[in-house]
Design an enzyme around this catalytic site. Sequence first.
Site, PDB file in Angstrom:
ATOM      1  N   SER A 189     -62.457 -48.852  18.093  1.00 56.41           N
ATOM      2  CA  SER A 189     -62.005 -49.893  17.362  1.00 56.41           C
ATOM      3  C   SER A 189     -60.580 -50.631  17.812  1.00 56.41           C
ATOM      4  CB  SER A 189     -61.792 -49.910  15.957  1.00 56.41           C
ATOM      5  OG  SER A 189     -62.760 -49.928  15.326  1.00 56.41           O
ATOM      6  N   SER A 214     -63.240 -52.722  15.434  1.00 51.48           N
ATOM      7  CA  SER A 214     -63.128 -53.433  14.196  1.00 51.48           C
ATOM      8  C   SER A 214     -61.849 -54.091  14.420  1.00 51.48           C
ATOM      9  CB  SER A 214     -62.951 -52.370  13.005  1.00 51.48           C
ATOM     10  OG  SER A 214     -62.050 -51.317  13.235  1.00 51.48           O
ATOM     11  N   LYS A 224     -52.806 -54.975  11.655  1.00 51.82           N
ATOM     12  CA  LYS A 224     -54.267 -54.817  11.058  1.00 51.82           C
ATOM     13  C   LYS A 224     -54.366 -54.807   9.567  1.00 51.82           C
ATOM     14  CE  LYS A 224     -58.609 -52.556  12.248  1.00 51.82           C
ATOM     15  NZ  LYS A 224     -59.356 -51.360  12.770  1.00 51.82           N
TER      16      LYS A 224
HETATM   17  N1  GLN Z   1     -67.646 -49.309  15.865  1.00 48.82           N
HETATM   18  C1  GLN Z   1     -67.037 -48.232  14.959  1.00 48.82           C
HETATM   19  C2  GLN Z   1     -67.842 -47.838  13.776  1.00 48.82           C
HETATM   20  O1  GLN Z   1     -68.189 -49.105  13.136  1.00 48.82           O
HETATM   21  C3  GLN Z   1     -65.608 -48.491  15.002  1.00 48.82           C
HETATM   22  C4  GLN Z   1     -65.124 -47.712  13.829  1.00 48.82           C
HETATM   23  C5  GLN Z   1     -63.064 -47.632  14.138  1.00 48.82           C
HETATM   24  O2  GLN Z   1     -63.148 -47.178  15.219  1.00 48.82           O
HETATM   25  N2  GLN Z   1     -62.699 -48.003  13.094  1.00 48.82           N
HETATM   26  O3  GLN Z   1     -67.681 -46.762  13.642  1.00 48.82           O
END
Ligand code: GLN
Length: 489
Positions: free
Chosen positions: A180, A156, A81
């Site tokens: 995420s 994400s 990532k």
């Molecule tokens: N959907 C979550 C957010 O936007 C994802 C955050 C994450 O796990 N990086 O806060």
Amino acid sequence: MKTPWYEKTAKEIRDAVHQGEASALDIVNSFIEHADAVDGTVGAYTQRWSETARTAAQRIDEKIRKGLPAGALAGVPVALKESICTSEGKTTGASKMLADYRSPFDATAVTRLQQADAVFLGKVNMDEIGLGSSTETSALQRTTNPWAPDRVPGGSSGGSAAAVASGTCALALGTDTGSSIRQPASFCGCIGFKPTYGRISRLGIIGIASSLDHVGPLARTVEDTALALNVLCGEDKGDPTSSDRPVPDFTRSLGRDIRGLRIGVPKEYLASDLDAEVRQYVEKALDQFRNAGAEIVSISLPCTGYDAAAYTVISTAEMSAGLARLDGVRYGARHPEAKSVPDVYVMSKSAGLGTEVQRRIILGTYFLSGKNRQDYFVKAQQVRTVVKKDFQNAFEQCDIIAGATTATAAFPFGSKSDNPLEMYACDQFTVAANLASHPALSIPCGKTAAGLPIGLHLQARSYDEETLLGAAFYYEQHRGFEMGFPSIL
Ligand code: GLN
């Protein structure tokens, strides 16, 4: 026709390399060619490291030729990532602010993979700084869901999931602060594993909210997930939150008898706005567990609903403090026209950070300001304690908690981008595991009539990754379908 390497599992690749049946270079080349062919459509990769990957593969082949021991992931192609620091290439967090950022060191998770002789094929897309559920907030490019080009891959870690699902890597690394890893895995039809907080070092990760941030693997099989966890888990003195608990050989938990395993189904999960097809496949999965002799118990998690609100307050509060370092002074691009100190901050942040990142920082600052601190932040911490207690109580009645990873399958591009609350709702079943720290995974449990993957979410007690993997492995062997590869391939 012989199965191409990119369709094989990490375990098969590793074994073939160890036994000298295939060269790591041939394997890596097969993945590179496959990515050349399909990643133009998917758009998972933001950086391709083909030359260094070939060199790394040759080094592994050399080791094998000399009879030296090769690592537990020898020759396994991995994607990382964009928020995971690597001394190779850039670490942008998919943000304009960090477009030119180069890390002076590798994250511990990267070092461990490298020591196990995994081969990095490059870096993959994500929502900017990890904030989002669709990878649409990336400042770099669009990543599509390999199963449906008009749909998001989730986020994400959308690039990680899309790369694994489209076979352009065998394993990927993602991060999970509030779903995420698991939500994109569910949307793309692969496995996403968030371990217990502290199991995998976060040193060298662009942090979002330290009390919630996790690193974890995405893979196509449970066995590959276990192999990756064997390499990734373990104490790291460089991360004070990392746990010194001994790390078992996770592959030993595969093939466990699940008779008598108690699987709790929170009534709140099934009472919610689940899409009909999602509900149908989750119920089918529960039937399969029941038929195998597991005991399905109805439980309650009264915190459901409050957990997402607590997550929003706590995570944004931590972000408002932590992301202050992206200011054009400590980190990030300084605005070239800034003439005064206030200008440096205002102009650099306004130009460098996207709307969602700015929204979170502002929200978090609000939740911590003056009297709001007591009304929001302190209250959210109290809710977090209740969430933990709820899970402790639930895990007295069951060994695994099961439900859907997300209420719907992958949604079309643009359908939620103007509605942050709808976007945040994607995490409704998954953020509790971040608040309470216990391990959780998403595993494919079916496809909608339109061919979109559906994910089953399984959660276990803290540090009981083995029960989780054992249950998931059993399910994978008996679910009665192969996820296969999307037709774009
Ligand atoms: N959907 C979550 C957010 O936007 C994802 C955050 C994450 O796990 N990086 O806060």
